[in-house]
Design a protein around this motif. Structure first.
Motif, PDB file in Angstrom:
ATOM      1  N   LEU A   1      53.863  41.880  41.122  1.00  0.00           N
ATOM      2  CA  LEU A   1      53.106  42.926  41.814  1.00  0.00           C
ATOM      3  C   LEU A   1      54.020  44.105  42.138  1.00  0.00           C
ATOM      4  O   LEU A   1      53.651  45.270  41.933  1.00  0.00           O
TER       5      LEU A   1
ATOM      6  N   GLU B   1      54.564  46.177  39.330  1.00  0.00           N
ATOM      7  CA  GLU B   1      53.291  46.732  38.860  1.00  0.00           C
ATOM      8  C   GLU B   1      52.826  46.081  37.553  1.00  0.00           C
ATOM      9  O   GLU B   1      52.114  46.685  36.763  1.00  0.00           O
TER      10      GLU B   1
ATOM     11  N   PHE C   1      50.379  43.935  36.926  1.00  0.00           N
ATOM     12  CA  PHE C   1      49.247  43.352  37.647  1.00  0.00           C
ATOM     13  C   PHE C   1      48.670  42.130  36.933  1.00  0.00           C
ATOM     14  O   PHE C   1      48.279  41.150  37.582  1.00  0.00           O
ATOM     15  N   GLU C   2      48.600  42.161  35.606  1.00  0.00           N
ATOM     16  CA  GLU C   2      48.019  41.037  34.884  1.00  0.00           C
ATOM     17  C   GLU C   2      48.861  39.773  35.068  1.00  0.00           C
ATOM     18  O   GLU C   2      48.332  38.680  35.279  1.00  0.00           O
TER      19      GLU C   2
ATOM     20  N   ILE D   1      47.214  42.553  45.391  1.00  0.00           N
ATOM     21  CA  ILE D   1      47.096  42.943  43.977  1.00  0.00           C
ATOM     22  C   ILE D   1      45.889  43.852  43.776  1.00  0.00           C
ATOM     23  O   ILE D   1      45.987  44.940  43.185  1.00  0.00           O
ATOM     24  N   TYR D   2      44.707  43.419  44.286  1.00  0.00           N
ATOM     25  CA  TYR D   2      43.493  44.213  44.068  1.00  0.00           C
ATOM     26  C   TYR D   2      43.514  45.497  44.900  1.00  0.00           C
ATOM     27  O   TYR D   2      42.946  46.510  44.484  1.00  0.00           O
TER      28      TYR D   2
ATOM     29  N   GLU E   1      46.255  47.307  45.450  1.00  0.00           N
ATOM     30  CA  GLU E   1      47.082  48.231  44.667  1.00  0.00           C
ATOM     31  C   GLU E   1      46.319  48.765  43.449  1.00  0.00           C
ATOM     32  O   GLU E   1      46.563  49.879  42.998  1.00  0.00           O
ATOM     33  N   ARG E   2      45.393  47.962  42.932  1.00  0.00           N
ATOM     34  CA  ARG E   2      44.606  48.416  41.782  1.00  0.00           C
ATOM     35  C   ARG E   2      43.410  49.272  42.214  1.00  0.00           C
ATOM     36  O   ARG E   2      42.644  49.741  41.369  1.00  0.00           O
TER      37      ARG E   2
ATOM     38  N   GLU F   1      40.821  48.239  43.970  1.00  0.00           N
ATOM     39  CA  GLU F   1      39.589  47.462  44.100  1.00  0.00           C
ATOM     40  C   GLU F   1      39.507  46.934  45.530  1.00  0.00           C
ATOM     41  O   GLU F   1      39.771  45.766  45.818  1.00  0.00           O
TER      42      GLU F   1
ATOM     43  N   SER G   1      39.756  43.154  47.365  1.00  0.00           N
ATOM     44  CA  SER G   1      40.923  42.843  48.197  1.00  0.00           C
ATOM     45  C   SER G   1      40.487  42.410  49.591  1.00  0.00           C
ATOM     46  O   SER G   1      41.070  41.490  50.177  1.00  0.00           O
TER      47      SER G   1
END
Length: 632
Positions: free
Chosen positions: A200, A203, A205-206, A238-239, A241-242, A244, A248
Motif C-alpha cells: 500500500l 502504491e 494496490f493490487e 487501501i480503498y 487511497e484509491r 473508494e 473503505s
C-alpha cells in the motif's frame, strides 16, 4: 509498520473449568503455577485482562527457573497485546534471563526476538535491529529456519518504520514461504498483513489487496479477531487511497467491531480517526463527529492532533464555525507541544556536546597558558640579563648609551601595543564574519523551505481553476490547505529556533519522495524519484545539505523551466553520492545566464560538502544537473 506478538500456537486440550479443578486439587506450587500459565494462554484470545490476572498468579506461585521463564514470556505477550509496552519489555527481558540461567539458549534466542519487537514499537530501532541480528545469527548457525524467518519478519518491520518499504517487502517475502511450508498460521497472517501494508505504501494496490485477502481467509479460519481488525483496517486504507470512500468506510466499521470484541483500546484511536475522516469526505459530518469524539477520549500523544484536526474539519462542514475554530486551536496547541518536546531533546543534546567541547577547550587553553608563561619567564629572564648588561655599559661608558636604551624600550612598547590592536581587530572581524554567516544561513533557510512550499502552493492554486466543477476540486483544495498549514508550521519553527534544519526521520530518499509527491499533486508537473544503493543512513549534515539542494533544484524547475516531467536519481557508489536532476523544460544557455540566489545557495552547499556541481542545458532541450558528494 505493523508487527505484533501472537499467543503460542499450541493446542489447548483442557477446558478452563477442568483446569481450575486441577489447580485446587494440587498442593505443589509449581504444578499450580503451570496450570495458571495454561489458563492464561487459553484465555488470551478472548479476555486479556483475565489472562493477565492468571499469569500474575502463576508468577507468585512458581520458583522453578525454567517454568518462570515460560511464565514471564506469557506475561510479556499479554502486556504487549494490551498495549503496555514497558511491561512487555521488562517481562520479555526477564524471560530471556531465566532461560539463559536454565541453559536453554534456543528458547532464550526466541524470547530475544520478542524483545526486539517491543523495541520496534517503542521506536528504539537501532537497539531492535541489534537484537534481531543477534537472534538471526544464532538461528542461522543452528539451522532453525522457522525462527530465522521470524527474525527476517521483524527486521522487515524496522525497514518499514524507516520508510524503506522495498527492503521490508524483500525480508517479509523471505519469511512467508517458511511459515506457509510449516503451516504456522499465526505468523503467516502477520506476514501477509505486513506485506499488504507495505505494498500500500508503495502504491501497489493490487498486490496489497491480494495479500490482505489471503490474510482475511486465515483470520476467519482461526477466528482471530485481533488479526481481522488489522486486516479490515488495511482494506479500509487501501480503498481510501484509491478514492473508494464508501467501501473503505464499510471496512473501517468492520475493523472497529473486531477490535472492540476483544476489548483492546490502545489500537482503537486510528480506526475512530479513519471513520471520522471517511464520513467527513462523504459529507456526513454529524456521524463523523460521534466517532472522532470517542477517539479523542482515549487518544494520547501524537494521536491527539490528528483527531482534533479532523474534528475541526467535520464541525466546519456541519456549519459550526465556533467548534471548528476551537478544535483547530487545540490542533495547533498539540502540534506546538510535540514540536517543543522534540526541540528540547535537540537542545539537551547540543548542550551536552557544547559542555564537552568547552571542557576540551579549557584544557587546551590551560596548556597554552602554561606554555606562554614558560616563554614569558624565559623572555623576562633574557630581558633582565640584557637590562643588566645595558645598565653596566651605560654606567661604564656614557649617557648616550642610556638614551639609546630608553629609545629601544619605547620602540618595544609601541610594537607590543600594535600587536594587541591587531589581535583585537582579528577578534572583531571573526565576530562580524560569524554574524554574517548566521544571517546568510537564515536567508537560505527562508529561501529553501518557505520558497519551495510557496512555489508548490502556487501550482495548487493555479490548478484549482482547471479542476473546478469536477470531483478533484475538493481534494486539491484540501491538499492546498494542508500545505498552507505545513508552511505556517515551518515559519513558526524558523521563528522559534536558532538552528533551523530538516528533520529527515526516515532517510534521504523517502524525504525527497515525500517532497516530490506534494509538488506533483498540483497536476502541473510529474516528479519521479529513483533511489539506488542507499542501504545505510548518511551523516545528518550531508542528508540535510543534499535534501536542501534537491529542494532548490525542484523549486527552480517548477518556477522557471516550464517542464512537465522531472526525474531525480539518487545513487550511492561506494563513497560517492551521485544525484541527477533532469527535466524536459525550456532549457537555457548557462553561458548567458545571470545566476540568482538559488544557484549561489546550491554552489555554497556543494562547497561546504566538498561536492561537485555540473549543469548541462541548452535552449529548447531541457536541463540536467549532476551533483557528486563524498560520503565516506
Amino acid at each position: 509498520m505493523l508487527i505484533w506478538i501472537v499467543p503460542p500456537g499450541q493446542a489447548q486440550v483442557q477446558k478452563p473449568d477442568s483446569l481450575y479443578e486441577a489447580a485446587s486439587a494440587t498442593s505443589d506450587p509449581n504444578e499450580k503455577a503451570q496450570i495458571f500459565l495454561q489458563l492464561s494462554q487459553l484465555t488470551t484470545p478472548t479476555d486479556l485482562n483475565l489472562a493477565l490476572e492468571q499469569v500474575n498468579q502463576a508468577t507468585e506461585l512458581a520458583d522453578d527457573a525454567e517454568l518462570l521463564g515460560d511464565i514471564y514470556d506469557q506475561k510479556g505477550r499479554v502486556h504487549f497485546a494490551l498495549g503496555e509496552l514497558d511491561g512487555a519489555l521488562s517481562s520479555f527481558r526477564e524471560a530471556k534471563r531465566r532461560k539463559e540461567a536454565a541453559g536453554n539458549d534456543a528458547l532464550a534466542a526466541r524470547v530475544n526476538n520478542r524483545v526486539g519487537v517491543v523495541l520496534v514499537r517503542l521506536k528504539r530501532l537501532e537497539e531492535a535491529m541489534e537484537v534481531f541480528l543477534e537472534s538471526a545469527a544464532y538461528f542461522e548457525e543452528a539451522g532453525d529456519d522457522v525462527n530465522l524467518a521470524m527474525s527476517h519478519n521483524n527486521m522487515a518491520g524496522i525497514f518499514a518504520d524507516m520508510g524503506d518499504y522495498e527492503n521490508a517487502v524483500r525480508y517479509n517475502e523471505l519469511a512467508l514461504p517458511v511459515f506457509q511450508e510449516n503451516d504456522i498460521k499465526q505468523y503467516e497472517i502477520i506476514t501477509l498483513t505486513n506485506l499488504a501494508g507495505q505494498h500500500l505504501r508503495l502504491e501497489n494496490f493490487e498486490s496489497a489487496i491480494e495479500y490482505n485477502q489471503l490474510a482475511e481467509v486465515i483470520g476467519e479460519e482461526l477466528q482471530d479477531q485481533y488479526a481481522l481488525g488489522i486486516v479490515y483496517n488495511n482494506f479500509g486504507q487501501i480503498y481510501f487511497e484509491r478514492g473508494e470512500i464508501e467501501t473503505s468506510l464499510d471496512y473501517y466499521e468492520k475493523s472497529l467491531a473486531a477490535k472492540k470484541s476483544i476489548g483492546i483500546n490502545s489500537n482503537l484511536v486510528p480506526t475512530y480517526n479513519n471513520l471520522g475522516q471517511s464520513l467527513t469526505m462523504l459529507n456526513r459530518p454529524r456521524e463523523a463527529i460521534q466517532y472522532l469524539i470517542q477517539g479523542l477520549e482515549i487518544a494520547q500523544g501524537d494521536e491527539l492532533w490528528h483527531v482534533t484536526s479532523n474534528l475541526s474539519k467535520a464541525y466546519s462542514l456541519a456549519g459550526e464555525p465556533d467548534s471548528s475554530t476551537y478544535y483547530l486551536d487545540l490542533t495547533l496547541a498539540h502540534r506546538d507541544s510535540i514540536f517543543t518536546m522534540e526541540r528540547q531533546l535537540v537542545i539537551d543534546e547540543l548542550r551536552t556536546q557544547y559542555e564537552s567541547e568547552q571542557q576540551e577547550m579549557e584544557i587546551v587553553q590551560l596548556e597554552e597558558s602554561q606554555r606562554q608563561n614558560r616563554n614569558l619567564l624565559v623572555l623576562i629572564s633574557g630581558l633582565f640579563g640584557a637590562t643588566l648588561v645595558i645598565a653596566f655599559l651605560v654606567i661604564k661608558n656614557n649617557r648616550k648609551r642610556r638614551v639609546i636604551a630608553q629609545q629601544n624600550e619605547k620602540i618595544e612598547k609601541q610594537h607590543v601595543e600594535k600587536l594587541l590592536k591587531e589581535q583585537e581587530l582579528i577578534g572583531i572581524n571573526a565576530m562580524l564574519e560569524g554574524q554574517e554567516k548566521e544571517r546568510e544561513k537564515i536567508a537560505e533557510e527562508l529561501h529553501d523551505t518557505i520558497g519551495s512550499s510557496l512555489a508548490t502552493l502556487k501550482l495548487y492554486i493555479e490548478s484549482l481553476d482547471e479542476v473546478k466543477g469536477n470531483g478533484d476540486y475538493h481534494k486539491l483544495h484540501q491538499k492546498a490547505s494542508h500545505l498552507l498549514e505545513e508552511t505556517y508550521d515551518d515559519v513558526r519553527k524558523i521563528a522559534h529556533s536558532n538552528s533551523v534544519g530538516v528533520l529527515i526521520k526516515k532517510g534521504l530518499v523517502p524525504a525527497v519522495k515525500s517532497m516530490a509527491l506534494k509538488i506533483s499533486e498540483a497536476q502541473r508537473i510529474d516528479i519521479q524519484v529513483i533511489g539506488t544503493g542507499l542501504e545505510d543512513r548518511l551523516e545528518n549534515s550531508v542528508e540535510i545539505g543534499v535534501f536542501r539542494t534537491i529542494q532548490e533544484l525542484l523549486s527552480n524547475a517548477v518556477k522557471h523551466s516550464g517542464a512537465s516531467e522531472v526525474v531525480v536519481q539518487i545513487t550511492q557508489h561506494d563513497d560517492i553520492l551521485n544525484i541527477i536532476v533532469e527535466d524536459d523544460g525550456l532549457g537555457f544557455d548557462p553561458n548567458n545566464t545571470q545566476w540568482g540566489m538559488g544557484y549561489t545557495t546550491i554552489q555554497n552547499r556543494m562547497d561546504n560538502l566538498n561536492g561537485e556541481l555540473t549543469i548541462d542545458s541548452s535552449t529548447g532541450n531541457g536541463t540536467t544537473v549532476i551533483l557528486n558528494v563524498p560520503v565516506d
